[in-house]
Design a protein around this motif. Sequence first.
Motif, short mmCIF file in Angstrom:
data_model
loop_
_atom_site.label_atom_id
_atom_site.label_comp_id
_atom_site.label_asym_id
_atom_site.label_seq_id
_atom_site.Cartn_x
_atom_site.Cartn_y
_atom_site.Cartn_z
N GLU A 42 0.81 -1.22 0.00
CA GLU A 42 0.00 0.00 0.00
C GLU A 42 0.84 1.26 0.00
O GLU A 42 0.29 2.35 -0.08
N SER A 43 2.17 1.12 0.09
CA SER A 43 3.02 2.31 0.09
C SER A 43 4.41 1.98 -0.43
O SER A 43 4.83 0.81 -0.43
N VAL A 44 5.12 3.01 -0.84
CA VAL A 44 6.50 2.85 -1.27
C VAL A 44 7.35 2.42 -0.08
O VAL A 44 8.23 1.56 -0.19
N GLU A 45 7.07 3.01 1.08
CA GLU A 45 7.82 2.67 2.29
C GLU A 45 7.73 1.17 2.59
O GLU A 45 8.69 0.58 3.08
N ALA A 46 6.59 0.56 2.32
CA ALA A 46 6.43 -0.88 2.58
C ALA A 46 7.21 -1.73 1.58
O ALA A 46 7.71 -2.80 1.93
N VAL A 47 7.33 -1.27 0.35
CA VAL A 47 7.98 -2.08 -0.69
C VAL A 47 9.51 -1.92 -0.70
O VAL A 47 10.22 -2.86 -1.05
N LEU A 48 10.02 -0.77 -0.29
CA LEU A 48 11.46 -0.53 -0.39
C LEU A 48 12.33 -1.58 0.31
O LEU A 48 13.33 -2.01 -0.27
N PRO A 49 11.99 -2.04 1.52
CA PRO A 49 12.83 -3.06 2.16
C PRO A 49 12.87 -4.39 1.39
O PRO A 49 13.78 -5.19 1.55
N GLU A 50 11.87 -4.62 0.55
CA GLU A 50 11.76 -5.87 -0.20
C GLU A 50 12.33 -5.77 -1.62
O GLU A 50 12.38 -6.75 -2.34
N LEU A 51 12.75 -4.58 -2.01
CA LEU A 51 13.17 -4.30 -3.39
C LEU A 51 14.20 -5.29 -3.91
O LEU A 51 14.04 -5.84 -5.00
N SER A 98 1.20 8.64 1.35
CA SER A 98 2.41 8.51 2.15
C SER A 98 3.42 9.54 1.63
O SER A 98 3.23 10.09 0.55
N PRO A 99 4.47 9.79 2.40
CA PRO A 99 5.45 10.80 1.95
C PRO A 99 6.10 10.47 0.61
O PRO A 99 6.38 11.36 -0.17
N LEU A 100 6.33 9.17 0.34
CA LEU A 100 6.97 8.79 -0.91
C LEU A 100 5.91 8.46 -1.96
O LEU A 100 4.88 7.85 -1.66
N THR A 101 6.18 8.84 -3.20
CA THR A 101 5.23 8.67 -4.30
C THR A 101 5.67 7.52 -5.22
O THR A 101 6.77 6.98 -5.08
#
Length: 166
Positions: free
Chosen positions: A49-58, A77-80
Amino acid sequence: KRTTLENFVPPDLAVVVVDDSRVIRKSIVAKFNAVARRVDGTFHFTEYESVEAVLPELDNFARNPRLVVTVDENLNSPLTGSHLISALVDANCQGLIASASGDPDVAKQHLNLGANVVLGKPFPTTDYIVHTLANAFRDRQGRHDSPATTTTTTTKKKKKDDAGDE
């Protein structure tokens, strides 16, 4: 039976759906399930649901050439989505990045940042998605030596006078 173009869509595609709306994520998954049926495949889905959630899994999925990441722009969220596309490009994402923004100006921005295709909102027809993905995977296969599928195609060079005889 799969058409030649459909052979370029990996039947075991991993689909990462990034959208803040649960309803939109579910509709994107449903649309990609229709694509999977069309190409006789089984797709594997991960939703964020957010970039913040996906970044650690990139790093866990960016190297997968049998991947599509659908990206919305505004994610509450802050990141788009633009941030995510830049991060995917920086991570040398081997799959396809698909803009899922309904705003044509944002979609153009996503392409400029490195998205491979625009699917938009409302999400297009299954036929459109199949053809868009197939063309993008075919183009990637031409640029890389790792084919998106195990299917190989051969093309015969036409003689100049045979060009109209198909």
